[in-house]
Design a protein around this motif. Structure first.
Motif, PDB file in Angstrom:
ATOM      1  N   HIS A 283       0.961  -1.337   0.003  1.00  0.00           N
ATOM      2  CA  HIS A 283      -0.389   0.021   0.029  1.00  0.00           C
ATOM      3  C   HIS A 283       0.809   1.480  -0.129  1.00  0.00           C
ATOM      4  CE1 HIS A 283      -3.513   2.312   1.112  1.00  0.00           C
ATOM      5  NE2 HIS A 283      -2.577   3.037   1.710  1.00  0.00           N
ATOM      6  N   GLU A 284       1.932   1.452   0.849  1.00  0.00           N
ATOM      7  CA  GLU A 284       2.524   2.583   1.062  1.00  0.00           C
ATOM      8  C   GLU A 284       3.191   2.640  -0.287  1.00  0.00           C
ATOM      9  OE1 GLU A 284       1.331   4.265   3.190  1.00  0.00           O
ATOM     10  OE2 GLU A 284       0.537   2.689   4.322  1.00  0.00           O
ATOM     11  N   HIS A 287       1.644   4.279  -3.177  1.00  0.00           N
ATOM     12  CA  HIS A 287       1.407   5.647  -2.945  1.00  0.00           C
ATOM     13  C   HIS A 287       2.345   6.541  -3.665  1.00  0.00           C
ATOM     14  CE1 HIS A 287      -2.094   6.650  -0.534  1.00  0.00           C
ATOM     15  NE2 HIS A 287      -1.672   5.921   0.479  1.00  0.00           N
ATOM     16  N   GLU A 306      -6.473   7.541  -1.738  1.00  0.00           N
ATOM     17  CA  GLU A 306      -6.634   6.103  -1.007  1.00  0.00           C
ATOM     18  C   GLU A 306      -7.016   4.979  -1.747  1.00  0.00           C
ATOM     19  OE1 GLU A 306      -4.609   5.800   1.290  1.00  0.00           O
ATOM     20  OE2 GLU A 306      -3.951   7.351   2.256  1.00  0.00           O
ATOM     21  N   TYR A 370     -10.999   4.463   0.650  1.00  0.00           N
ATOM     22  CA  TYR A 370     -10.207   3.415   0.303  1.00  0.00           C
ATOM     23  C   TYR A 370     -10.897   2.365  -0.279  1.00  0.00           C
ATOM     24  CZ  TYR A 370      -6.756   4.888   4.074  1.00  0.00           C
ATOM     25  OH  TYR A 370      -5.782   5.735   4.827  1.00  0.00           O
TER      26      TYR A 370
HETATM   27 ZN    ZN Z   1      -2.793   5.107   2.132  1.00  0.00          ZN
END
Ligand code: ZN
Ligand code: BES
Length: 588
Positions: A283-284, A287, A306, A370
């Motif tokens: 996830h990170e 980004h 998100e 999200y």
């Molecule tokens: Zn995030």
């Protein structure tokens, strides 16, 4: 496109900051930074410039030619103070000298006993969403990007790490670390940490910072990061930030991870000794494209950050862990999404992808953007087919890199590139209407169904055995805890504690789900464990639901405020504010 960021005092018509050179002296004894910052603007400014600030003690403001006058507006609870710099006469640079407050919302100062090693203090920043203004006056809106350089002076024995490129280290009375950030970033991606940190290489572009006591376990847990970047690049295009390192923080960090560019900040609770929390890093890392490269213009467009990141996360998970694992994640997430929507109210504007113009952006950023965002993007993918959608993703990233855009600008792009989506998907409904449309491709997962079977059996009085669940996927255990009735017999709480081996697995997500069931089931003996958890873990995703459960349950309602007061000092301001918000709303 015209828009106004309700979470910032920025007036874009006055001009935009382009670059900042920082000199930061970090003082652990007063818990403050002394900063001299030289700002460059994109063009000459005449008259006034409004900046966002929070409890900044401004000592000097000048351009090359003269001193500037300034005025702080009264403090707004959420937005802080508007700082008005006055008297520009076509200047495109200015310098501020100031001191941050010990209450700076972006900073957590930890004493040595709050670290693993226990010998040195620790400091870290968390600027998203609107806390950069408590470190330096700025146009604290994600629609403004700037580059920066920083000289960071820290006590001799400590190490500074920034979400930037490290240039050199100068030894002296203090140690000075020099950094530069050549790629333009929005203010919320400014990040700094100082502590007894060591560094370990993981791969050619990847490495990890942690306290020496943790580095070994951390390096093992995240050894696969290089492979992840390779897969992410196939989906999203080239990685444009140079290195990708991780920084393991103390457990009071209010999030699981924070995608600070080049240097993801991470909760230590992600180190499970199983390499089993990979979706958090995925996830990170995602980004780095969705969020950091292409950024939401305001926090109302948070789903662009998100939702896109969650979608990319599931695509990368599918490649690295297979479809079964991906489907299970999605089925679990759908249930979570519905539960959160029910909590905030199915008709609440908070369930729309385009969020209302609120000032309290920390509290309105729920998991809805999200998961709903991810499911919307999946519908777009279904409408045009994966191949066509993948081309679209690459073009989207390339067209808007290092830019910020609103939901409306995104929809214009989508319409121009994939008009078919608008024929097959009710885009307006997904974006601007609450809850979920009636028809969409809901996730199907046989691993999730297996857990549902176990839950039906439990309802009929047949409990799962230790053997049965031994080889369950981590998300199957979570789905089981998610699906259990909120109120069960106390003996069953004890039984599940035992067969799920919660203490042995030491997984904060399991603890959080489990404690909530215990609280609601009236298992009062759990309280010391809950207090121990709350005294250590700051990750709001897991802390806030426990607080809510304690508030909603009769026996624990009066106990939650005193419990929180006992652990309050150990938490980040952001967590404290969020918990206070819940307690106050409940009249506690
Ligand atoms: Zn995030
Ligand atoms: N950028 C967020 C964290 C964040 C959101 C900070 C809003 C401040 C305001 C980060 O990428 C994130 O989403 N973290 C999640 C973990 C993720 C795997 C869902 C978290 O911390 O729980």
């Amino acid at each position: 496109m015209e828009f106004k960021d309700p979470a910032s005092y920025t007036d874009l018509s006055q001009g935009k900051i382009k670059h900042i050179d920082f000199h930061i002296h970090v003082d652990f004894s007063t818990r403050t930074f002394d900063i001299e910052a030289k700002y460059q603007l994109q063009g000459p400014v005449h008259g006034s410039l409004f900046l966002d600030s929070f409890r900044i003690d401004l000592k000097e403001a000048r351009t090359n030619h003269k001193e500037l006058e300034w005025e702080f507006d009264p403090e707004d609870e959420f937005l802080g103070q508007r700082l008005q710099l006055k008297g520009f006469v076509g200047d495109s640079t200015f310098t501020l000298k100031f001191r941050t407050s010990p209450e700076a919302r972006a900073l957590q100062w930890l004493s040595a006993n709050q670290t693993v090693g226990g010998k040195y203090p620790f400091l870290f920043s968390q600027c998203q969403a609107i806390h950069a203004r408590s470190i330096f006056p700025c146009q604290d809106s994600p629609s403004v990007r700037f580059t920066y350089s920083a000289e960071v002076e820290v006590p001799q024995e400590l190490v500074a790490a920034m979400a930037a490129e490290q240039l050199e280290i100068q030894e002296g009375k203090h140690t000075t670390f020099l950094f530069k950030m050549p790629q333009p970033i929005p203010s919320y991606l400014f990040a700094l940490a100082v502590g007894n940190l060591t560094f370990r290489e993981l791969g050619p572009r990847t490495g990890i910072y942690a306290e020496p006591e943790t580095i070994e376990a951390a390096a093992w847990e995240f050894a696969e990061n290089e492979t992840k970047i390779v897969e992410a690049e196939k989906l999203l295009g080239p990685y444009l930030w140079g290195r990708y390192d991780l920084l393991v923080l103390p457990p009071s960090f209010p999030y699981g991870g924070m995608e600070n560019p080049r240097l993801t900040f991470l909760t230590p609770t992600a180190i499970l000794g199983t390499r089993g929390h990979l979706s958090l890093i995925t996830h990170e890392l995602a980004h780095a494209w969705t969020g950091n490269l292409v950024t939401n213009a305001t926090w109302q467009d948070f789903w662009l950050n998100e939702g896109w990141t969650t979608y990319a996360e599931t695509r990368i998970t599918e490649i690295l862990e297979g479809t079964d694992s991906k489907d299970l994640h999605l089925a679990f997430n759908e249930k979570q999404l519905i539960a959160i929507m029910e909590r905030v109210g199915m008709n609440s504007p908070q369930t729309c992808l385009k969020l209302p113009p609120e000032k309290d952006v920390d509290s309105f950023a729920t998991s809805i953007p999200y998961y709903k965002g991810c499911f919307f993007l999946q519908e777009c993918e279904y409408a045009v087919g994966r191949e066509r959608f993948d081309e679209f993703i690459q073009k989207y990233m390339a067209s808007f890199q290092f830019q910020s855009l609103t939901t409306e600008a995104f929809l214009d792009f989508l319409k121009a590139e994939l008009p078919l989506v608008f024929e097959k998907v009710d885009v307006h409904k997904w974006i601007y209407e609450p809850a979920l449309p009636e028809e969409w491709h809901r996730p199907k997962s046989h691993l999730y169904d297996e857990v549902q079977e176990a839950l039906y059996d439990y309802e009929k009085g047949i409990k799962p055995t230790k053997e049965q669940i031994q080889n369950w996927h981590r998300y199957q255990v979570l789905s089981f805890l998610q699906g259990l009735p909120k109120k069960i017999p106390v003996e069953d709480c004890q039984y599940f504690d035992d067969i799920l081996e919660l203490e042995k697995r030491n997984d904060v997500a399991f603890f959080s789900f489990f404690y909530i069931i215990c609280i609601m089931s009236g298992y009062e003996a759990i309280l010391p464990r809950v207090e121990q958890f709350m005294g250590k873990i700051g990750r709001m995703l897991y802390v806030l639901p426990i607080v809510r459960a304690m508030i909603e349950t009769d026996w624990s309602r009066d106990k939650v405020r005193p419990l929180f007061e006992r652990v309050r000092d150990r938490h980040h301001q952001i967590t404290v504010n969020a918990v206070e918000g819940l307690l106050k709303k409940a009249g506690l």
